[in-house]
Design a protein around this motif. Structure first.
Motif, mmCIF file in Angstrom:
data_model
loop_
_atom_site.group_PDB
_atom_site.id
_atom_site.type_symbol
_atom_site.label_atom_id
_atom_site.label_comp_id
_atom_site.label_asym_id
_atom_site.label_seq_id
_atom_site.Cartn_x
_atom_site.Cartn_y
_atom_site.Cartn_z
ATOM 1 N N TYR A 21 0.862 -1.160 0.049
ATOM 2 C CA TYR A 21 -0.065 0.175 -0.072
ATOM 3 C C TYR A 21 0.984 1.293 0.236
ATOM 4 O O TYR A 21 1.796 1.398 0.619
ATOM 5 N N HIS A 22 0.464 2.169 -0.728
ATOM 6 C CA HIS A 22 1.179 3.669 -0.830
ATOM 7 C C HIS A 22 0.389 4.504 0.423
ATOM 8 O O HIS A 22 -0.694 4.389 0.689
ATOM 9 N N GLN A 23 1.372 5.069 0.980
ATOM 10 C CA GLN A 23 1.223 6.025 2.081
ATOM 11 C C GLN A 23 0.412 5.432 3.211
ATOM 12 O O GLN A 23 -0.873 5.765 3.337
ATOM 13 N N PRO A 24 0.752 4.309 3.866
ATOM 14 C CA PRO A 24 -0.153 3.546 4.704
ATOM 15 C C PRO A 24 -0.714 4.429 5.879
ATOM 16 O O PRO A 24 -1.764 4.049 6.661
ATOM 17 N N GLN A 25 0.053 5.412 6.303
ATOM 18 C CA GLN A 25 -0.481 6.325 7.351
ATOM 19 C C GLN A 25 -1.752 7.054 6.759
ATOM 20 O O GLN A 25 -2.388 7.377 7.984
ATOM 21 N N ASN A 26 -2.110 6.985 5.548
ATOM 22 C CA ASN A 26 -3.242 7.673 5.323
ATOM 23 C C ASN A 26 -4.516 6.709 4.796
ATOM 24 O O ASN A 26 -5.351 6.914 4.334
ATOM 25 N N TYR A 27 -4.185 5.444 5.238
ATOM 26 C CA TYR A 27 -5.032 4.258 4.889
ATOM 27 C C TYR A 27 -6.394 4.360 5.098
ATOM 28 O O TYR A 27 -6.812 4.778 6.493
#
Length: 225
Positions: free
Chosen positions: A109-115
């Motif tokens: 996943y890309h940018q998991p902190q914004n999932y």
């Protein structure tokens, strides 16, 4: 050419035609391998890579049909510099779904902190094992003493791996990643149907550690899509 269809809304023949990699030949091979069975789910994965001045393509087709998994792989090769003489090599394998031991999925996943729930998967790797083929990754072993120059042999891991497909949203498109994810769920359901009896979930077997001196060459026994 006998048309191939599968689950509603997912036409195997249309996907082969869309891939454009010898669709008539691949269709005939699949019809022969299925031997009258009706396909239910499928995955068509076309991969292109570059080798200096040459372009190579190969296709892997996975088809679920009743109690089997059909694995077909096609490579082509130019026999002359002008590309007028081309040879295609096709391999097929029929796997009883009861023999499938592992369906592994790896997600990126890309940018998991914004999932957020429903976010697209950037990359998906699907691994299927059925025949006990082993992948062995080795590296020189060492010890905690930085001044030690003794030969400690090799250490590594051994993992089951018969087929591995990597699908990227950037290279293959979001729809291809979704198709691979849906196929992984379908074969997981088909190979390990849920029992009506409630049982504790089994933990996955850990990778086997391999230690010792190596006197032979190890390779990979995998199909790459």
């Amino acid at each position: 050419m006998t048309p191939l269809s599968s689950a509603p809304g997912r036409d195997l023949q249309a996907d082969l035609n869309r891939a454009g990699f010898y669709p008539k030949m691949v269709t005939d091979i699949l019809v022969e391998a299925l031997d009258g069975r009706e396909p239910s789910e499928h995955l068509v994965h076309l991969e292109t890579h570059f080798d200096q001045h040459e372009v190579h393509r190969h296709i892997t087709v996975l088809v679920l049909a009743e109690d089997i998994l059909v694995v077909a792989h096609v490579d082509d090769q130019q026999l002359d510099e002008k590309g007028k003489e081309v040879m295609a090599q096709i391999s097929t394998e029929l796997v009883q779904l009861s023999k499938v031991t592992t369906v592994a999925t790896s997600y990126v996943y890309h940018q998991p902190q914004n999932y957020r729930t429903g976010d697209a998967v950037k990359e998906l790797t699907v691994g299927i094992a059925w025949a006990g083929a082993q992948r062995i990754d080795l590296a020189p072993a060492g010890c905690a003493d930085p001044a030690c120059d003794a030969d400690h042999g090799y250490t590594g891991t051994s993992q089951q791996e018969d087929l591995v497909l990597r699908v990227s949203a950037e290279a293959d498109g979001v729809a291809a990643v979704t198709a691979a994810r849906n196929f992984a769920k379908a074969i997981r359901r088909a190979s390990a149907p849920r029992s009506t009896e409630t049982r504790p979930a089994a933990l996955p077997a850990p990778a086997t550690e391999v230690r010792g001196r190596v006197g032979s060459r190890f390779g990979r026994n995998t199909h790459q899509g």
